[in-house]
Design a protein around this motif. Sequence first.
Motif, PDB file in Angstrom:
ATOM      1  N   THR A 178       8.291   9.170  -2.581  1.00  0.00           N
ATOM      2  CA  THR A 178       9.419   9.091  -1.653  1.00  0.00           C
ATOM      3  C   THR A 178       9.629   7.689  -1.125  1.00  0.00           C
ATOM      4  O   THR A 178      10.768   7.284  -0.873  1.00  0.00           O
ATOM      5  N   TRP A 179       8.547   6.923  -0.939  1.00  0.00           N
ATOM      6  CA  TRP A 179       8.629   5.609  -0.326  1.00  0.00           C
ATOM      7  C   TRP A 179       8.470   4.534  -1.392  1.00  0.00           C
ATOM      8  O   TRP A 179       7.502   4.550  -2.155  1.00  0.00           O
ATOM      9  N   PHE A 180       9.432   3.588  -1.405  1.00  0.00           N
ATOM     10  CA  PHE A 180       9.419   2.540  -2.422  1.00  0.00           C
ATOM     11  C   PHE A 180       9.863   1.210  -1.807  1.00  0.00           C
ATOM     12  O   PHE A 180      10.639   1.185  -0.841  1.00  0.00           O
ATOM     13  N   THR A 181       9.357   0.119  -2.382  1.00  0.00           N
ATOM     14  CA  THR A 181       9.870  -1.195  -2.014  1.00  0.00           C
ATOM     15  C   THR A 181      11.291  -1.333  -2.549  1.00  0.00           C
ATOM     16  O   THR A 181      11.765  -0.511  -3.332  1.00  0.00           O
ATOM     17  N   VAL A 182      11.977  -2.401  -2.117  1.00  0.00           N
ATOM     18  CA  VAL A 182      13.412  -2.497  -2.370  1.00  0.00           C
ATOM     19  C   VAL A 182      13.740  -3.812  -3.069  1.00  0.00           C
ATOM     20  O   VAL A 182      13.266  -4.876  -2.668  1.00  0.00           O
ATOM     21  N   HIS A 183      14.554  -3.723  -4.123  1.00  0.00           N
ATOM     22  CA  HIS A 183      15.047  -4.914  -4.804  1.00  0.00           C
ATOM     23  C   HIS A 183      16.077  -5.618  -3.923  1.00  0.00           C
ATOM     24  O   HIS A 183      16.589  -5.061  -2.945  1.00  0.00           O
ATOM     25  N   THR A 184      16.411  -6.847  -4.308  1.00  0.00           N
ATOM     26  CA  THR A 184      17.369  -7.628  -3.525  1.00  0.00           C
ATOM     27  C   THR A 184      18.777  -7.037  -3.575  1.00  0.00           C
ATOM     28  O   THR A 184      19.602  -7.349  -2.713  1.00  0.00           O
ATOM     29  N   ASN A 185      19.064  -6.178  -4.559  1.00  0.00           N
ATOM     30  CA  ASN A 185      20.387  -5.556  -4.618  1.00  0.00           C
ATOM     31  C   ASN A 185      20.431  -4.215  -3.886  1.00  0.00           C
ATOM     32  O   ASN A 185      21.433  -3.502  -3.938  1.00  0.00           O
ATOM     33  N   GLY A 186      19.328  -3.850  -3.234  1.00  0.00           N
ATOM     34  CA  GLY A 186      19.286  -2.622  -2.459  1.00  0.00           C
ATOM     35  C   GLY A 186      18.748  -1.423  -3.201  1.00  0.00           C
ATOM     36  O   GLY A 186      18.542  -0.365  -2.595  1.00  0.00           O
ATOM     37  N   SER A 187      18.482  -1.541  -4.506  1.00  0.00           N
ATOM     38  CA  SER A 187      17.945  -0.411  -5.262  1.00  0.00           C
ATOM     39  C   SER A 187      16.437  -0.311  -5.049  1.00  0.00           C
ATOM     40  O   SER A 187      15.769  -1.290  -4.716  1.00  0.00           O
ATOM     41  N   LEU A 188      15.906   0.889  -5.237  1.00  0.00           N
ATOM     42  CA  LEU A 188      14.481   1.115  -5.034  1.00  0.00           C
ATOM     43  C   LEU A 188      13.683   0.607  -6.227  1.00  0.00           C
ATOM     44  O   LEU A 188      14.078   0.788  -7.377  1.00  0.00           O
ATOM     45  N   ASP A 189      12.559  -0.034  -5.933  1.00  0.00           N
ATOM     46  CA  ASP A 189      11.647  -0.509  -6.973  1.00  0.00           C
ATOM     47  C   ASP A 189      10.618   0.591  -7.209  1.00  0.00           C
ATOM     48  O   ASP A 189       9.699   0.779  -6.424  1.00  0.00           O
ATOM     49  N   ARG A 190      10.781   1.341  -8.287  1.00  0.00           N
ATOM     50  CA  ARG A 190       9.892   2.463  -8.577  1.00  0.00           C
ATOM     51  C   ARG A 190       8.711   2.068  -9.467  1.00  0.00           C
ATOM     52  O   ARG A 190       8.101   2.918 -10.111  1.00  0.00           O
ATOM     53  N   THR A 191       8.404   0.789  -9.511  1.00  0.00           N
ATOM     54  CA  THR A 191       7.252   0.328 -10.278  1.00  0.00           C
ATOM     55  C   THR A 191       5.975   0.915  -9.695  1.00  0.00           C
ATOM     56  O   THR A 191       5.784   0.906  -8.478  1.00  0.00           O
ATOM     57  N   ASN A 248       0.801  -1.215   0.000  1.00  0.00           N
ATOM     58  CA  ASN A 248       0.000   0.000   0.000  1.00  0.00           C
ATOM     59  C   ASN A 248       0.842   1.276   0.000  1.00  0.00           C
ATOM     60  O   ASN A 248       0.363   2.328  -0.415  1.00  0.00           O
ATOM     61  N   GLY A 249       2.071   1.189   0.475  1.00  0.00           N
ATOM     62  CA  GLY A 249       2.893   2.393   0.536  1.00  0.00           C
ATOM     63  C   GLY A 249       3.747   2.632  -0.687  1.00  0.00           C
ATOM     64  O   GLY A 249       4.494   3.609  -0.736  1.00  0.00           O
ATOM     65  N   GLN A 250       3.653   1.763  -1.685  1.00  0.00           N
ATOM     66  CA  GLN A 250       4.500   1.879  -2.868  1.00  0.00           C
ATOM     67  C   GLN A 250       4.311   3.206  -3.590  1.00  0.00           C
ATOM     68  O   GLN A 250       3.209   3.558  -3.987  1.00  0.00           O
ATOM     69  N   GLY A 251       5.389   3.984  -3.721  1.00  0.00           N
ATOM     70  CA  GLY A 251       5.355   5.243  -4.444  1.00  0.00           C
ATOM     71  C   GLY A 251       4.718   6.385  -3.687  1.00  0.00           C
ATOM     72  O   GLY A 251       4.522   7.462  -4.266  1.00  0.00           O
ATOM     73  N   PHE A 252       4.396   6.201  -2.403  1.00  0.00           N
ATOM     74  CA  PHE A 252       3.714   7.252  -1.651  1.00  0.00           C
ATOM     75  C   PHE A 252       4.572   8.514  -1.602  1.00  0.00           C
ATOM     76  O   PHE A 252       5.747   8.478  -1.245  1.00  0.00           O
TER      77      PHE A 252
END
Length: 237
Positions: free
Chosen positions: A149-162, A142-146
Amino acid sequence: MTATDAVHARTFRSGVVSRRLVRRGLVPAAVLAGSLGATTFAGAAQPKAVVTTAKVTGLGTVLVAQHRALYAKANDPKGHSTCTGGCATIWPPLIVSSKTAHHLGHIAGLGTIKRSNGKLQVAIHGRALYFNAGDHSLSHANGQGFANTWFTVHTNGSLDRTTTSAPMATVPSTSQPPPSPSSSTTRPTTAPAPTSPPATSPPPTSPPTTSPPPPPTTSPPPTTTTTTSGGGGGVGF
């Protein structure tokens, strides 16, 4: 002596004898370590990893913990968390004890940072990890892209901006409150049409130019011709 006590006694005596043999060079240390490990720690459960990965609906494979997606704040500096107070109520940090910090998981880059209150927060490559208070399972993030500023995180530490169509109703609005009545001004809904004053010719700034009257035309006096009668006698008396 009970059967359990007898087993413990044999184990202790076996360990003492084995260590004596190692000191005398009769048994390699690696053999002893394997023997004691198999005897003493047989059946011991391995600690459960704190952070794992999962595929969240609408997203790819991202970091998760406690069956919920993990987020990172895009403007958090490396090694620090700027989400405290009320922010931490909506975005609870992933906190662990000093003991659990040694079993975060098998994902490269996992570690901890120290928050301002002294607690340890899980991070990946120095980027602090949080939950979202509106998430209750892995069915949505629910917080994705809020607030962008707030994003989930890929396994390599980068932000998932989907982008995701997950509902955001559980996240409190950050819109500004309406202005107080004392500071508000009432404006008409429609502005009155401006009325233009009647067009008037500006007063002349200089007297009107008048042409001087033409000079009077004077005709030359007529030429008088005196006629003299000729011959004849004078007047008779």
